[in-house]
Design a protein around this motif. Structure first.
Motif, PDB file in Angstrom:
ATOM      1  N   SER A   1      -9.407  31.233  10.694  1.00  0.00           N
ATOM      2  CA  SER A   1      -9.342  29.941  10.014  1.00  0.00           C
ATOM      3  C   SER A   1     -10.730  29.328   9.912  1.00  0.00           C
ATOM      4  CB  SER A   1      -8.390  28.988  10.744  1.00  0.00           C
ATOM      5  OG  SER A   1      -8.854  28.757  12.053  1.00  0.00           O
ATOM      6  N   SER A   2     -11.733  30.183   9.741  1.00  0.00           N
ATOM      7  CA  SER A   2     -13.121  29.710   9.736  1.00  0.00           C
ATOM      8  C   SER A   2     -13.399  28.728   8.600  1.00  0.00           C
ATOM      9  CB  SER A   2     -14.086  30.898   9.642  1.00  0.00           C
ATOM     10  OG  SER A   2     -13.830  31.637   8.470  1.00  0.00           O
ATOM     11  N   PHE A   3     -12.737  28.895   7.464  1.00  0.00           N
ATOM     12  CA  PHE A   3     -13.002  27.980   6.353  1.00  0.00           C
ATOM     13  C   PHE A   3     -12.462  26.585   6.634  1.00  0.00           C
ATOM     14  CE2 PHE A   3      -8.827  29.581   5.441  1.00  0.00           C
ATOM     15  CZ  PHE A   3      -8.162  28.545   4.839  1.00  0.00           C
ATOM     16  N   LEU A   4     -11.653  26.472   7.669  1.00  0.00           N
ATOM     17  CA  LEU A   4     -11.106  25.171   8.038  1.00  0.00           C
ATOM     18  C   LEU A   4     -11.843  24.556   9.223  1.00  0.00           C
ATOM     19  CD1 LEU A   4      -7.318  26.020   7.751  1.00  0.00           C
ATOM     20  CD2 LEU A   4      -8.675  24.651   6.181  1.00  0.00           C
ATOM     21  N   HIS A   5     -12.941  25.175   9.649  1.00  0.00           N
ATOM     22  CA  HIS A   5     -13.643  24.677  10.820  1.00  0.00           C
ATOM     23  C   HIS A   5     -14.197  23.275  10.565  1.00  0.00           C
ATOM     24  CE1 HIS A   5     -15.847  24.666  14.507  1.00  0.00           C
ATOM     25  NE2 HIS A   5     -16.946  24.342  13.856  1.00  0.00           N
ATOM     26  N   LYS A   6     -13.942  22.398  11.482  1.00  0.00           N
ATOM     27  CA  LYS A   6     -14.406  21.013  11.412  1.00  0.00           C
ATOM     28  C   LYS A   6     -15.254  20.733  12.642  1.00  0.00           C
ATOM     29  CE  LYS A   6     -11.294  19.579   8.159  1.00  0.00           C
ATOM     30  NZ  LYS A   6     -11.411  20.598   7.163  1.00  0.00           N
ATOM     31  N   SER A   7     -16.131  19.762  12.535  1.00  0.00           N
ATOM     32  CA  SER A   7     -16.924  19.359  13.694  1.00  0.00           C
ATOM     33  C   SER A   7     -16.001  18.728  14.727  1.00  0.00           C
ATOM     34  CB  SER A   7     -18.011  18.362  13.280  1.00  0.00           C
ATOM     35  OG  SER A   7     -17.421  17.119  12.946  1.00  0.00           O
ATOM     36  N   GLU A   8     -16.483  18.642  15.953  1.00  0.00           N
ATOM     37  CA  GLU A   8     -15.680  18.015  17.003  1.00  0.00           C
ATOM     38  C   GLU A   8     -15.337  16.573  16.637  1.00  0.00           C
ATOM     39  OE1 GLU A   8     -16.418  17.743  21.432  1.00  0.00           O
ATOM     40  OE2 GLU A   8     -17.160  19.761  20.981  1.00  0.00           O
ATOM     41  N   GLU A   9     -16.300  15.880  16.079  1.00  0.00           N
ATOM     42  CA  GLU A   9     -16.096  14.479  15.699  1.00  0.00           C
ATOM     43  C   GLU A   9     -15.018  14.353  14.616  1.00  0.00           C
ATOM     44  OE1 GLU A   9     -18.679  10.928  13.601  1.00  0.00           O
ATOM     45  OE2 GLU A   9     -19.746  12.428  14.785  1.00  0.00           O
ATOM     46  N   THR A  10     -15.091  15.215  13.616  1.00  0.00           N
ATOM     47  CA  THR A  10     -14.099  15.194  12.547  1.00  0.00           C
ATOM     48  C   THR A  10     -12.724  15.561  13.083  1.00  0.00           C
ATOM     49  OG1 THR A  10     -15.774  15.742  10.899  1.00  0.00           O
ATOM     50  CG2 THR A  10     -13.483  16.173  10.292  1.00  0.00           C
ATOM     51  N   SER A  11     -12.676  16.555  13.950  1.00  0.00           N
ATOM     52  CA  SER A  11     -11.400  16.955  14.550  1.00  0.00           C
ATOM     53  C   SER A  11     -10.788  15.821  15.359  1.00  0.00           C
ATOM     54  CB  SER A  11     -11.591  18.180  15.442  1.00  0.00           C
ATOM     55  OG  SER A  11     -11.941  19.294  14.667  1.00  0.00           O
ATOM     56  N   ALA A  12     -11.634  15.100  16.103  1.00  0.00           N
ATOM     57  CA  ALA A  12     -11.143  13.974  16.901  1.00  0.00           C
ATOM     58  C   ALA A  12     -10.578  12.879  15.998  1.00  0.00           C
ATOM     59  CB  ALA A  12     -12.262  13.415  17.764  1.00  0.00           C
ATOM     60  N   ARG A  13     -11.267  12.594  14.917  1.00  0.00           N
ATOM     61  CA  ARG A  13     -10.777  11.570  13.983  1.00  0.00           C
ATOM     62  C   ARG A  13      -9.466  12.005  13.331  1.00  0.00           C
ATOM     63  NH1 ARG A  13     -16.308  10.171  11.074  1.00  0.00           N
ATOM     64  NH2 ARG A  13     -17.181   8.843  12.682  1.00  0.00           N
ATOM     65  N   MET A  14      -9.401  13.271  12.928  1.00  0.00           N
ATOM     66  CA  MET A  14      -8.166  13.767  12.315  1.00  0.00           C
ATOM     67  C   MET A  14      -7.015  13.687  13.311  1.00  0.00           C
ATOM     68  SD  MET A  14      -9.315  17.023  10.007  1.00  0.00           S
ATOM     69  CE  MET A  14      -7.633  17.499   9.733  1.00  0.00           C
ATOM     70  N   GLY A  15      -7.291  14.032  14.562  1.00  0.00           N
ATOM     71  CA  GLY A  15      -6.260  13.954  15.594  1.00  0.00           C
ATOM     72  C   GLY A  15      -5.760  12.534  15.772  1.00  0.00           C
ATOM     73  N   MET A  16      -6.692  11.599  15.802  1.00  0.00           N
ATOM     74  CA  MET A  16      -6.315  10.192  15.945  1.00  0.00           C
ATOM     75  C   MET A  16      -5.524   9.726  14.725  1.00  0.00           C
ATOM     76  SD  MET A  16      -6.145   7.429  17.602  1.00  0.00           S
ATOM     77  CE  MET A  16      -7.292   7.540  18.928  1.00  0.00           C
ATOM     78  N   ASN A  17      -5.975  10.114  13.542  1.00  0.00           N
ATOM     79  CA  ASN A  17      -5.264   9.720  12.326  1.00  0.00           C
ATOM     80  C   ASN A  17      -3.851  10.292  12.301  1.00  0.00           C
ATOM     81  OD1 ASN A  17      -7.383   8.207  11.330  1.00  0.00           O
ATOM     82  ND2 ASN A  17      -8.235   9.886  10.149  1.00  0.00           N
ATOM     83  N   PHE A  18      -3.702  11.559  12.658  1.00  0.00           N
ATOM     84  CA  PHE A  18      -2.369  12.160  12.684  1.00  0.00           C
ATOM     85  C   PHE A  18      -1.482  11.485  13.722  1.00  0.00           C
ATOM     86  CE2 PHE A  18      -4.042  15.913  10.373  1.00  0.00           C
ATOM     87  CZ  PHE A  18      -3.068  15.974   9.395  1.00  0.00           C
ATOM     88  N   THR A  19      -2.067  11.109  14.843  1.00  0.00           N
ATOM     89  CA  THR A  19      -1.297  10.427  15.885  1.00  0.00           C
ATOM     90  C   THR A  19      -0.780   9.092  15.374  1.00  0.00           C
ATOM     91  OG1 THR A  19      -2.614  11.505  17.597  1.00  0.00           O
ATOM     92  CG2 THR A  19      -1.397   9.534  18.245  1.00  0.00           C
ATOM     93  N   ILE A  20      -1.657   8.330  14.728  1.00  0.00           N
ATOM     94  CA  ILE A  20      -1.262   7.023  14.185  1.00  0.00           C
ATOM     95  C   ILE A  20      -0.261   7.195  13.046  1.00  0.00           C
ATOM     96  CG2 ILE A  20      -2.095   4.975  12.940  1.00  0.00           C
ATOM     97  CD1 ILE A  20      -4.684   5.249  14.655  1.00  0.00           C
ATOM     98  N   LEU A  21      -0.517   8.166  12.167  1.00  0.00           N
ATOM     99  CA  LEU A  21       0.420   8.411  11.071  1.00  0.00           C
ATOM    100  C   LEU A  21       1.777   8.872  11.585  1.00  0.00           C
ATOM    101  CD1 LEU A  21      -1.944  10.091   8.473  1.00  0.00           C
ATOM    102  CD2 LEU A  21      -0.881   7.836   8.305  1.00  0.00           C
ATOM    103  N   SER A  22       1.788   9.631  12.669  1.00  0.00           N
ATOM    104  CA  SER A  22       3.057  10.051  13.275  1.00  0.00           C
ATOM    105  C   SER A  22       3.835   8.847  13.782  1.00  0.00           C
ATOM    106  CB  SER A  22       2.806  11.022  14.424  1.00  0.00           C
ATOM    107  OG  SER A  22       2.199  12.187  13.952  1.00  0.00           O
ATOM    108  N   LEU A  23       3.129   7.911  14.423  1.00  0.00           N
ATOM    109  CA  LEU A  23       3.781   6.682  14.884  1.00  0.00           C
ATOM    110  C   LEU A  23       4.407   5.948  13.703  1.00  0.00           C
ATOM    111  CD1 LEU A  23       4.378   4.448  17.022  1.00  0.00           C
ATOM    112  CD2 LEU A  23       2.139   3.498  16.420  1.00  0.00           C
ATOM    113  N   ILE A  24       3.655   5.824  12.630  1.00  0.00           N
ATOM    114  CA  ILE A  24       4.149   5.124  11.441  1.00  0.00           C
ATOM    115  C   ILE A  24       5.357   5.864  10.860  1.00  0.00           C
ATOM    116  CG2 ILE A  24       3.582   4.438   9.068  1.00  0.00           C
ATOM    117  CD1 ILE A  24       0.650   4.033  10.142  1.00  0.00           C
TER     118      ILE A  24
END
Length: 112
Positions: free
Chosen positions: A52-75
């Motif tokens: 999945s190398s073409f999907l590699h994200k920086s640690e910072e981007t991954s952390a933000r995506m994780g937080m966004n998915f967590t919040i979106l899951s709550l919603i």
């Protein structure tokens, strides 16, 4: 989100439905950790070689995506809307205080 106050069968149904939707729509798989009640979401999309190398994200981007998915899951689990109090209560439960500066720092926003 009051899913944890529902019957176990309801909890399982909701979790399984959400997990299936995450897999079908986004290519993510929900996996339960050894500690019961704790889950992670992993990417299942690959480039044909099993990588999945073409999907590699920086640690910072991954952390933000994780937080966004967590919040979106709550919603999502709250029928499409949450109050500010509910959101900040949820964030506090996962270790993020209701301090706007801390949240702003996470997203690299300037709050004055």
């Amino acid at each position: 989100c009051k899913i944890n106050k529902k019957e176990r069968a309801v909890q399982d149904y909701v979790l399984n439905s959400a997990a299936k939707k995450l897999t079908d729509v986004f290519g993510f798989e929900v996996q339960e950790l050894e500690k019961k009640g704790h889950y992670i979401v992993t990417n299942t999309i690959t480039d044909g070689d099993g990588k999945s190398s073409f999907l590699h994200k920086s640690e910072e981007t991954s952390a933000r995506m994780g937080m966004n998915f967590t919040i979106l899951s709550l919603i999502f689990m709250s029928n499409g809307k949450v109050t500010e109090d509910t959101l900040f209560n949820f964030l506090e439960k996962i270790g993020i205080t209701d301090d706007a500066k801390q949240i702003s720092t996470f997203y690299n926003d300037d709050i004055k």
